[in-house]
Design a protein around this motif. Structure first.
Motif, mmCIF file in Angstrom:
data_model
loop_
_atom_site.group_PDB
_atom_site.id
_atom_site.type_symbol
_atom_site.label_atom_id
_atom_site.label_comp_id
_atom_site.label_asym_id
_atom_site.label_seq_id
_atom_site.Cartn_x
_atom_site.Cartn_y
_atom_site.Cartn_z
ATOM 1 N N LEU A 1 -24.164 -25.881 5.864
ATOM 2 C CA LEU A 1 -24.625 -24.696 5.156
ATOM 3 C C LEU A 1 -23.817 -24.498 3.876
ATOM 4 C CD1 LEU A 1 -26.270 -22.076 4.880
ATOM 5 C CD2 LEU A 1 -24.562 -20.971 6.372
ATOM 6 N N GLU A 2 -22.518 -24.677 3.950
ATOM 7 C CA GLU A 2 -21.646 -24.460 2.794
ATOM 8 C C GLU A 2 -21.981 -25.430 1.662
ATOM 9 O OE1 GLU A 2 -20.566 -24.769 5.985
ATOM 10 O OE2 GLU A 2 -20.163 -22.634 6.293
ATOM 11 N N THR A 3 -22.273 -26.675 1.983
ATOM 12 C CA THR A 3 -22.616 -27.670 0.963
ATOM 13 C C THR A 3 -23.947 -27.325 0.313
ATOM 14 O OG1 THR A 3 -21.390 -29.378 2.142
ATOM 15 C CG2 THR A 3 -23.024 -30.132 0.561
ATOM 16 N N ILE A 4 -24.906 -26.906 1.122
ATOM 17 C CA ILE A 4 -26.222 -26.510 0.605
ATOM 18 C C ILE A 4 -26.089 -25.280 -0.287
ATOM 19 C CG2 ILE A 4 -28.490 -25.596 1.291
ATOM 20 C CD1 ILE A 4 -28.157 -27.455 3.833
ATOM 21 N N GLN A 5 -25.302 -24.313 0.151
ATOM 22 C CA GLN A 5 -25.091 -23.110 -0.656
ATOM 23 C C GLN A 5 -24.423 -23.449 -1.989
ATOM 24 O OE1 GLN A 5 -22.937 -20.799 2.287
ATOM 25 N NE2 GLN A 5 -24.728 -19.484 2.637
ATOM 26 N N ILE B 1 -31.431 -24.037 10.179
ATOM 27 C CA ILE B 1 -32.066 -22.717 10.218
ATOM 28 C C ILE B 1 -31.278 -21.718 9.362
ATOM 29 C CG2 ILE B 1 -32.684 -20.762 11.704
ATOM 30 C CD1 ILE B 1 -34.516 -23.123 12.134
ATOM 31 N N ALA B 2 -29.957 -21.748 9.458
ATOM 32 C CA ALA B 2 -29.139 -20.809 8.678
ATOM 33 C C ALA B 2 -29.360 -20.998 7.177
ATOM 34 C CB ALA B 2 -27.664 -20.970 9.027
ATOM 35 N N TRP C 1 -30.886 -18.263 4.582
ATOM 36 C CA TRP C 1 -30.116 -17.900 3.398
ATOM 37 C C TRP C 1 -30.963 -18.071 2.136
ATOM 38 C CZ3 TRP C 1 -28.381 -20.918 -0.760
ATOM 39 C CH2 TRP C 1 -27.472 -20.281 -1.616
ATOM 40 N N LEU C 2 -31.722 -19.151 2.066
ATOM 41 C CA LEU C 2 -32.581 -19.381 0.903
ATOM 42 C C LEU C 2 -33.589 -18.248 0.718
ATOM 43 C CD1 LEU C 2 -33.458 -23.178 0.950
ATOM 44 C CD2 LEU C 2 -32.471 -21.899 -0.941
ATOM 45 N N THR C 3 -34.287 -17.900 1.786
ATOM 46 C CA THR C 3 -35.367 -16.927 1.666
ATOM 47 C C THR C 3 -34.868 -15.485 1.531
ATOM 48 O OG1 THR C 3 -35.645 -16.810 4.073
ATOM 49 C CG2 THR C 3 -37.019 -18.381 2.872
ATOM 50 N N ALA C 4 -33.739 -15.178 2.137
ATOM 51 C CA ALA C 4 -33.237 -13.795 2.103
ATOM 52 C C ALA C 4 -32.227 -13.539 0.984
ATOM 53 C CB ALA C 4 -32.595 -13.437 3.449
ATOM 54 N N SER D 1 -41.300 -23.635 6.757
ATOM 55 C CA SER D 1 -40.641 -22.402 7.163
ATOM 56 C C SER D 1 -40.132 -21.631 5.946
ATOM 57 C CB SER D 1 -39.487 -22.713 8.118
ATOM 58 O OG SER D 1 -38.787 -21.541 8.430
ATOM 59 N N VAL D 2 -39.518 -22.328 5.005
ATOM 60 C CA VAL D 2 -39.023 -21.675 3.784
ATOM 61 C C VAL D 2 -40.197 -21.160 2.952
ATOM 62 C CG1 VAL D 2 -37.805 -22.048 1.598
ATOM 63 C CG2 VAL D 2 -36.860 -22.965 3.729
ATOM 64 N N VAL D 3 -41.210 -21.996 2.769
ATOM 65 C CA VAL D 3 -42.368 -21.615 1.960
ATOM 66 C C VAL D 3 -43.045 -20.368 2.532
ATOM 67 C CG1 VAL D 3 -44.700 -22.357 1.263
ATOM 68 C CG2 VAL D 3 -42.765 -23.932 1.039
ATOM 69 N N SER D 4 -43.220 -20.343 3.836
ATOM 70 C CA SER D 4 -43.979 -19.245 4.454
ATOM 71 C C SER D 4 -43.199 -17.936 4.567
ATOM 72 C CB SER D 4 -44.489 -19.664 5.836
ATOM 73 O OG SER D 4 -43.416 -19.878 6.720
ATOM 74 N N THR D 5 -41.880 -17.986 4.468
ATOM 75 C CA THR D 5 -41.082 -16.764 4.605
ATOM 76 C C THR D 5 -40.419 -16.322 3.294
ATOM 77 O OG1 THR D 5 -39.151 -18.022 5.355
ATOM 78 C CG2 THR D 5 -40.632 -17.151 7.062
ATOM 79 N N SER D 6 -40.736 -16.984 2.207
ATOM 80 C CA SER D 6 -40.149 -16.626 0.910
ATOM 81 C C SER D 6 -40.732 -15.324 0.387
ATOM 82 C CB SER D 6 -40.386 -17.745 -0.097
ATOM 83 O OG SER D 6 -39.571 -18.834 0.226
ATOM 84 N N PRO D 7 -40.012 -14.663 -0.506
ATOM 85 C CA PRO D 7 -40.482 -13.393 -1.057
ATOM 86 C C PRO D 7 -41.831 -13.530 -1.772
ATOM 87 C CG PRO D 7 -38.192 -13.793 -1.670
ATOM 88 C CD PRO D 7 -38.701 -15.049 -1.035
ATOM 89 N N THR D 8 -42.591 -12.468 -1.716
ATOM 90 C CA THR D 8 -43.849 -12.401 -2.453
ATOM 91 C C THR D 8 -43.564 -12.583 -3.933
ATOM 92 O OG1 THR D 8 -44.715 -10.890 -0.810
ATOM 93 C CG2 THR D 8 -45.845 -10.922 -2.938
#
Length: 141
Positions: free
Chosen positions: A39-43, A73-74, A78-81, A112-119
């Motif tokens: 997660l830290e590397t991705i962030q 999942i984390a 983090w990406l979507t929220a 999962s990311v695509v479907s839960t991303s902000p409008t």
């Protein structure tokens, strides 16, 4: 002379997650490395994406998934929220072209990311770089 669209790119950042390029066609390109990432590397990678969006003034992203492993999942959460809302607010980024990876499990994590991303944040998925590049270049500024 190399006629590929990414021939004129400039490398901005790299870590074990992949390489980040500025594309003079008006977007930033994420070229993901194979293998699982923390997660830290991705962030850290995505924070550099945000910095490049801010510094370059471009507002589009091309994420070239290649052989990338599914995101934890984390990281998806983090990406979507966190990251996508900040990118939308701080840089007015609204478009992301995704060049799909080969792994079916990877495609599920992407969905999962695509479907839960902000409008208001638009993803479009492609099987190849040329189509993704053409879509991003064709968007109105």
């Amino acid at each position: 002379m190399n006629s590929l669209p990414y021939a004129q790119e400039t490398l901005f950042f790299q870590n074990s997650a992949g390489k980040l390029y500025y594309q003079p066609g008006g977007y930033v390109r994420l070229a993901w490395a194979a293998g699982r990432q923390t997660l830290e590397t991705i962030q850290a990678f995505y924070e550099q994406v945000l910095a490049l969006l801010q510094n370059s003034g471009v507002r589009r992203v091309l994420s070239d998934h290649g052989q990338r492993a599914p995101l934890p999942i984390a990281a998806q959460e983090w990406l979507t929220a966190n990251w996508i809302p900040r990118a939308m607010q701080q840089t007015q980024t609204r478009h992301c072209a995704i060049v799909e990876g080969a792994d079916p499990m990877h495609r599920l994590s992407t969905q999962s990311v695509v479907s839960t991303s902000p409008t208001g944040f638009q993803f479009k998925r492609f099987d190849n770089f040329a189509a993704a590049d053409a879509w991003l270049r064709g968007l109105a500024l």
